[in-house]
Scaffold this motif. Structure first.
Motif, short mmCIF file in Angstrom:
data_model
loop_
_atom_site.label_atom_id
_atom_site.label_comp_id
_atom_site.label_asym_id
_atom_site.label_seq_id
_atom_site.Cartn_x
_atom_site.Cartn_y
_atom_site.Cartn_z
N VAL A 95 6.73 7.75 -10.25
CA VAL A 95 5.89 7.55 -11.43
C VAL A 95 5.63 6.06 -11.57
CG1 VAL A 95 5.67 7.91 -13.91
CG2 VAL A 95 6.84 9.61 -12.51
N ASN A 96 4.46 5.66 -11.12
CA ASN A 96 4.05 4.26 -11.22
C ASN A 96 2.52 4.21 -11.21
OD1 ASN A 96 3.19 4.48 -8.48
ND2 ASN A 96 5.18 3.77 -7.74
N ARG A 97 1.96 3.03 -11.19
CA ARG A 97 0.50 2.93 -11.29
C ARG A 97 -0.22 3.40 -10.02
NH1 ARG A 97 -0.78 -3.53 -11.09
NH2 ARG A 97 0.39 -3.98 -9.21
N TYR A 98 0.52 3.67 -8.97
CA TYR A 98 -0.08 4.13 -7.72
C TYR A 98 0.03 5.65 -7.53
CZ TYR A 98 0.29 -0.85 -6.93
OH TYR A 98 0.20 -2.20 -7.07
N ARG A 99 0.56 6.33 -8.49
CA ARG A 99 0.82 7.77 -8.36
C ARG A 99 -0.45 8.56 -8.04
NH1 ARG A 99 5.00 11.37 -10.18
NH2 ARG A 99 4.18 13.46 -10.53
N VAL A 100 -1.54 8.35 -8.75
CA VAL A 100 -2.78 9.10 -8.53
C VAL A 100 -3.36 8.76 -7.16
CG1 VAL A 100 -5.12 9.52 -9.39
CG2 VAL A 100 -3.23 9.27 -11.00
N ARG A 114 -16.63 -0.88 -1.06
CA ARG A 114 -15.22 -1.20 -1.31
C ARG A 114 -14.35 -0.12 -0.68
NH1 ARG A 114 -11.44 1.07 -4.73
NH2 ARG A 114 -9.92 -0.30 -5.65
N PRO A 115 -13.20 -0.50 -0.10
CA PRO A 115 -12.29 0.54 0.40
C PRO A 115 -11.92 1.49 -0.75
CG PRO A 115 -11.59 -1.62 1.17
CD PRO A 115 -12.70 -1.85 0.17
N LEU A 116 -11.84 2.77 -0.45
CA LEU A 116 -11.49 3.75 -1.48
C LEU A 116 -10.08 3.52 -1.99
CD1 LEU A 116 -12.30 6.28 -3.09
CD2 LEU A 116 -11.46 7.66 -1.16
N PHE A 117 -9.18 3.17 -1.08
CA PHE A 117 -7.78 2.96 -1.45
C PHE A 117 -7.38 1.51 -1.21
CE2 PHE A 117 -8.03 7.43 0.03
CZ PHE A 117 -7.80 8.04 -1.19
N MET A 118 -6.83 0.90 -2.25
CA MET A 118 -6.40 -0.49 -2.17
C MET A 118 -4.88 -0.56 -2.24
SD MET A 118 -9.28 -2.18 -2.04
CE MET A 118 -9.32 -3.78 -2.78
N THR A 119 -4.31 -1.50 -1.49
CA THR A 119 -2.87 -1.74 -1.55
C THR A 119 -2.56 -2.54 -2.81
OG1 THR A 119 -2.95 -3.84 -0.37
CG2 THR A 119 -2.79 -1.84 0.99
N GLN A 120 -1.29 -2.75 -3.07
CA GLN A 120 -0.91 -3.55 -4.24
C GLN A 120 -1.34 -5.00 -4.08
OE1 GLN A 120 3.30 -2.79 -4.36
NE2 GLN A 120 3.80 -4.57 -3.13
N LYS A 121 -1.66 -5.41 -2.86
CA LYS A 121 -2.15 -6.77 -2.62
C LYS A 121 -3.67 -6.85 -2.71
CE LYS A 121 1.79 -8.11 0.20
NZ LYS A 121 2.25 -8.60 1.51
N ARG A 122 -4.28 -5.76 -3.18
CA ARG A 122 -5.73 -5.69 -3.41
C ARG A 122 -6.56 -5.77 -2.13
NH1 ARG A 122 -5.39 -3.65 -8.04
NH2 ARG A 122 -4.72 -4.89 -9.80
N SER A 123 -6.02 -5.25 -1.05
CA SER A 123 -6.79 -5.15 0.19
C SER A 123 -6.81 -3.68 0.59
CB SER A 123 -6.16 -6.00 1.29
OG SER A 123 -4.86 -5.53 1.59
N GLY A 124 -7.71 -3.33 1.48
CA GLY A 124 -7.75 -1.96 1.96
C GLY A 124 -6.55 -1.66 2.83
#
Length: 188
Positions: free
Chosen positions: A21-26, A103-113
């Motif tokens: 459960v964190n901001r990346y869950r979805v 834009r990449p659909l999915f971004m890492t926590q470092k804001r890159s694809g």
């Protein structure tokens, strides 16, 4: 080398219900579901752009048109999305900021694809978090093909859905289980 574990529907529900459960869950849920419900390769998921899933009118497309650069074999292919997956994509798109279509659909926590390697590590970590031994980033793809095979979908259709050029490759993905055997003998 052992093949990735094929998950049952129950095991997939267990993974999904126990995602951190964190901001990346979805985001993580959708990346996982694209492998399980659309049979996409990790590299294909990592290569997705917003415009691959969102139409100009803002709706979710019923199909993803992967160009040759986005696929393993460098052959363009179509990925068909069921209604459940389209709803998941729609929910995810509401969580990301308004952005350009490239834009990449999915971004890492470092804001890159994502790269395929980083996405592979991410999915493996999700399975490990739940204690799903033997499950890897390839489990979704194997589960997708095996599930459809157990429901009687022909190997030629499976090969096309998986983007395989040879049905022999597709057949290697199918994990025969006791339920499939029970159903087979009931046909006699």
């Amino acid at each position: 080398m052992a093949q990735a574990k094929t998950l049952t529907a129950r095991e997939l529900r267990k993974v999904l219900s126990n995602l951190p459960v964190n901001r990346y869950r979805v985001r993580n849920r959708l990346m996982l579901l694209l492998t399980h419900w659309a049979g996409m390769r990790v590299g294909e998921v990592a290569a997705l752009r917003v415009s691959d899933v969102r139409a100009a009118d803002g709706t979710v497309k019923p199909e993803i048109q992967l160009d040759a650069a986005q696929t393993k074999g460098k052959h363009a292919r179509t990925v068909f999305l069921n209604d459940r997956l389209r709803k998941e994509i729609s929910a995810y798109l509401k969580t990301i900021p308004v952005c350009g279509p490239d834009r990449p659909l999915f971004m890492t926590q470092k804001r890159s694809g994502f790269t395929a390697n980083v996405l592979c590590q991410t999915l493996n970590g999700l399975y490990k978090h739940v204690g799903m031994n033997g499950a890897t980033s390839h489990s979704g793809r194997r589960s997708f093909i095996t599930t459809l095979a157990s429901k009687g979908i022909g190997v030629r259709v499976l090969a096309s859905l998986a983007g395989h050029r040879s049905i022999a490759t597709t057949q290697a993905y199918i994990d025969v289980n006791d339920n499939m055997k029970r159903a087979a003998v009931e046909l006699v």
